[in-house]
Design an enzyme around this catalytic site. Sequence first.
Site, PDB file in Angstrom:
ATOM      1  N   GLY A 150      71.582  23.814  29.367  1.00  0.00           N
ATOM      2  CA  GLY A 150      71.926  22.478  28.899  1.00  0.00           C
ATOM      3  C   GLY A 150      71.015  21.392  29.457  1.00  0.00           C
ATOM      4  CG  HIS A 151      72.225  17.336  29.011  1.00  0.00           C
ATOM      5  ND1 HIS A 151      72.385  16.442  30.041  1.00  0.00           N
ATOM      6  CD2 HIS A 151      73.475  17.634  28.605  1.00  0.00           C
ATOM      7  CE1 HIS A 151      73.667  16.198  30.226  1.00  0.00           C
ATOM      8  NE2 HIS A 151      74.359  16.917  29.360  1.00  0.00           N
TER       9      HIS A 151
END
Lengths: 312, 312, 312
Positions: free
Chosen positions: A216-217
Amino acid sequence: MKIKPTSLKEIAAIIQAKFIGNESHIITGFNEIHRVETGDVVFVDHPKYYDKALSSAATTIIINKEVDCPAGKALILHPEPFTAFNTLTRHFNPLSYSNANISPTAKIGNNVTIMPGCFIGNNVIIGDNTVLHPNVVIYDQCEIGSNVIIHANTTIGSHAFYFKKRSDAFEQLQTVGRVLIKDHVHIGSNCTIDKGVTSDTIIGKGSILDNQVHVGHDTTIGEMCLFAAQVGIAGACTIGNKVTMWGQVGISSGITIEDGAVILAQSGLGENVSAGQTYFGTPAGKAKEKMRELFATKQLPDLIKKLYDKND
Amino acid sequence: MKIKPTSLKEIAAIIQAKFIGNESHIITGFNEIHRVETGDVVFVDHPKYYDKALSSAATTIIINKEVDCPAGKALILHPEPFTAFNTLTRHFNPLSYSNANISPTAKIGNNVTIMPGCFIGNNVIIGDNTVLHPNVVIYDQCEIGSNVIIHANTTIGSHAFYFKKRSDAFEQLQTVGRVLIKDHVHIGSNCTIDKGVTSDTIIGKGSILDNQVHVGHDTTIGEMCLFAAQVGIAGACTIGNKVTMWGQVGISSGITIEDGAVILAQSGLGENVSAGQTYFGTPAGKAKEKMRELFATKQLPDLIKKLYDKND
Amino acid sequence: MKIKPTSLKEIAAIIQAKFIGNESHIITGFNEIHRVETGDVVFVDHPKYYDKALSSAATTIIINKEVDCPAGKALILHPEPFTAFNTLTRHFNPLSYSNANISPTAKIGNNVTIMPGCFIGNNVIIGDNTVLHPNVVIYDQCEIGSNVIIHANTTIGSHAFYFKKRSDAFEQLQTVGRVLIKDHVHIGSNCTIDKGVTSDTIIGKGSILDNQVHVGHDTTIGEMCLFAAQVGIAGACTIGNKVTMWGQVGISSGITIEDGAVILAQSGLGENVSAGQTYFGTPAGKAKEKMRELFATKQLPDLIKKLYDKND
């Protein structure tokens, strides 16, 4: 996300907002709260988080209430800080959709192999001797190191899963960060690595990701980590060096895992892990304790039977 | 799947089958049992399900035994109803394999961005302002709304995982349904959304899917749902509005989840969930009960030790 | 991996190594220890595994210590057997990166459908009537049978997740094996099937894989298996015929599952399963026992409360 030094007055004018502070106060970037540095603009829209934003490293705060401005900082007043922040980051980093398979603005190193069907976005940088197998997609601005191998159908740089719930729609925090893949990284097939929202998602030197891994980011992964197939790591995690995760492990957002930790297969981790520890289970705990619980649970049906028999 | 009104006699002739009923009885479509409407043909091949099929909304039943025909309905007699149904649906909806990247029969709205490497099948419809990132695949007949964003390497419209076990092979129920993606939906990278078998798989307005999410055939998802990475939802589920699923959740086929429910990370759900409930675990139960069980299980090893010590 | 018969002297010369044995001793292939046959070279670099390698079917052993050579065999002495083995396999099977969408050396059967965006590597063989949906990637040397269907964005033949940890980097065992997909197999969208390291990964006749399924290197899957979405099977597993795995199951490396076994959804399997058994849980056990444990665990909170109340 960094910008060339720009005055408070100019920034506020873009969103037609009032500001508190010296009009020549300088802004050099934008970041969400977990990644702020001096010179950055951050936003805050809930009183619960006002103090955190005002006392953070950010030197300019977009806020939806007129509060005391900390010394040496500036405030931008806006009824919707989230939306205002999006407007500003997109102003400096407009969405672009390259229609070339390999953007002419990409910088490709020596002896790089880009197989058929790959997409290389604008301003992508790829180091020497790197191999991209067929149909790999690298979004704009991402940086891939040297001697990296990325297998087929993997996506590097899709947008952050970071949304604000409005009454009638989700509003996405615009993704203006990057993915940085360091040298000697191997990434399997059909993986997905999202960009940082405003900062970078990083895969450290020599780390190995098997197939169908999701990162994820804004998650940063250290050097020489080893993640087996179908591992999913949420956003904003901090993972040290030489961390091992076996198949189908899931890591919640914001978790820190220190060097040398091992997360056993299918574990779901919702707490921080210190160096060298082995974790297991959903929710995951120290493997030794979890194994003890598993062993006890196996005895439980007979124990219950015995207790009830005794009471008969 | 709808067809132009066709007589029982014509339909039966295609598969050279005997029929019971008025030869001019009208057929307007085909559906499997969970989705049947008036005018539809359904099939049934096991006595256990005869009543269900005969009393369903379907007005024509392909069946492998001569039974009493319900009033106003018709029967088509065939030794292999499953195969007969496949022959008929494929007759009206033949498999086609477009060899164009973007089929000339696709209807693309205004201001649509289709990045390199995308495949857009025959008769696909895409609404205004939608963005397809590189290498997205949209199978024939699927409909994508307006202001939709689909990230790289995602597959919309692959065929249903719906097979009948024969002694020496699996026979697939032919997929003749569609995927409908409503307006303002965001879909992450490397997701897979299967078509309905005979009806539609639907992602409701404003719903957000993170990366590597799987949605099975005929599942309908409401508005403003939020599904984190690597969620897998089997076929024929009915999911309400504003439902949240965290990472790596799995949902069994045929499950109903009502509005506002939350399924915590890595849960495996095999039962229906009513509105506003939070579920956890594998198999999942109400989160509060599951947390109580987890807490108790942590105490179990010491409890067992104590009980045995007492008995010494 | 097979080669044309080559003398011990020639092989040893490639890596400039000393050898023990008849210089005209014949070598016909290379395999890692789990797949060795007569004529093969194997490597061993840890005293713990010396006996296993020396007594295996392999007739030539690359080893890092001068030991007694078994009768009829030969030894190649090298300080880094892993690296030496890699050098040799790559010598006979050099990495190649086709820059054609469909390699001119691929052998494509009659009536094969290859949709847009597919990549077909060097020397790939595809049988009659097979359909590859858009953006499917088939790496070099893989063999796909007849009447096979592979859905969009699936990757067949990515490299094995098989790495040796050095102090400052992982060294990959070079992948020189293949994937063999037998006739009548269905593979869903966005699946990943890795090549065997030196041997073959095999999907047996008529088996069905749903979307986002992962199959690791050297795993062999029998006929008519059915794997639901997001199943992950590690490397070197041996799976029989008519085995069913429901969604999100994970299988550890090296596991054997016999004919007709069923692994329930989300299970994490770390032990062998005999024919016809049903398994559940993480770690998985016989489903009946696991269900009994689940039932007991539900009673546990009240049991603990009762026991403590009694002791008050």
